[in-house]
Motif scaffolding. Structure first.
Motif, PDB file in Angstrom:
ATOM      1  N   TYR A   1     -79.475 -23.367  -1.300  1.00 13.61           N
ATOM      2  CA  TYR A   1     -80.846 -22.857  -1.613  1.00 13.61           C
ATOM      3  C   TYR A   1     -81.003 -21.567  -0.676  1.00 13.61           C
TER       4      TYR A   1
ATOM      5  N   HIS B   1     -80.157 -17.828  -2.348  1.00 10.91           N
ATOM      6  CA  HIS B   1     -81.260 -16.693  -2.432  1.00 10.91           C
ATOM      7  C   HIS B   1     -80.950 -15.570  -1.645  1.00 10.91           C
TER       8      HIS B   1
ATOM      9  N   PHE C   1     -82.145 -19.658 -11.959  1.00 10.76           N
ATOM     10  CA  PHE C   1     -82.725 -19.850 -10.622  1.00 10.76           C
ATOM     11  C   PHE C   1     -83.985 -20.511 -10.914  1.00 10.76           C
ATOM     12  N   THR C   2     -84.915 -20.244 -11.630  1.00  5.31           N
ATOM     13  CA  THR C   2     -86.032 -21.074 -11.720  1.00  5.31           C
ATOM     14  C   THR C   2     -85.871 -22.486 -12.129  1.00  5.31           C
TER      15      THR C   2
ATOM     16  N   ASP D   1     -83.820 -23.883  -8.906  1.00  5.92           N
ATOM     17  CA  ASP D   1     -84.596 -24.267  -7.923  1.00  5.92           C
ATOM     18  C   ASP D   1     -85.521 -25.549  -7.956  1.00  5.92           C
TER      19      ASP D   1
ATOM     20  N   THR E   1     -83.506 -28.556  -7.641  1.00  6.34           N
ATOM     21  CA  THR E   1     -82.827 -28.490  -6.101  1.00  6.34           C
ATOM     22  C   THR E   1     -83.988 -28.776  -5.083  1.00  6.34           C
ATOM     23  N   LEU E   2     -85.045 -28.303  -5.306  1.00  7.66           N
ATOM     24  CA  LEU E   2     -86.240 -28.849  -4.579  1.00  7.66           C
ATOM     25  C   LEU E   2     -86.628 -30.236  -4.682  1.00  7.66           C
TER      26      LEU E   2
END
Length: 165
Positions: A50, A54, A99-100, A103, A106-107
């Motif tokens: 992550y 980024h 990415f949204t 992400d 992943t989070l």
């Protein structure tokens, strides 16, 4: 005798080569290798990924802006312009759309939540391959643009050696 040199925008292929290097080092080497470390847990590997992706994305946005500016203000061929737009378009899709989605997943995994499988990671990887191919082709076209600008300036300097345009 003062001669005119190629415009700075003619050297933009160096930025493209750097972008290729970053892409190869991170997307095609670091990312797959980190998941082969036996003691690295999935949440920790994802957290590292992550942060790294980024940072890579920020560098890619800077490279894209430099290429876009040089292509717009420089003497770029139609092919260079098309490949620059294509590569930047892929970057925009990855940044805004993928990415949204990636992400969020992943989070969730980092925070210990259960998630369902999605195709976004595979789509991202396919786009990375296409972006890499586009950057390699773009670098060749930019190098050719540079060669043509040097030839043009050499002719101008030979035809009118005492006058700098």
């Amino acid at each position: 005798m003062k001669t005119k040199s190629p415009p700075l925008s003619s050297w933009i292929f160096i930025v493209t080569i750097l972008w290729i290097g970053f892409l190869l080092a991170i997307s095609f080497m670091e990312a797959p290798l980190k998941f082969r470390a036996p003691s690295l847990t999935l949440p920790v590997a994802l957290e590292i990924g992550y942060i790294v992706f980024h940072a890579l994305n920020l560098v890619e946005i800077i490279f894209a802006a430099l290429i876009l500016a040089a292509t717009y203000f420089g003497l770029a061929s139609r092919k260079s312009i098309l490949f620059a737009i294509g590569v930047i378009g892929i970057l925009i899709i990855q940044t805004v759309l993928l990415f949204t989605k990636l992400d969020a997943r992943t989070l969730a995994i980092i925070n210990g939540l259960e998630t369902s499988s999605t195709p976004y990671h595979i789509v991202y990887m396919v786009m990375e391959v296409i972006k890499l191919i586009g950057l390699v082709v773009l670098a060749f076209y930019q190098l050719n643009d540079f060669k043509l600008s040097v030839i043009k300036l050499t002719r101008q300097n030979l035809e009118n050696p005492n006058h700098v345009r």
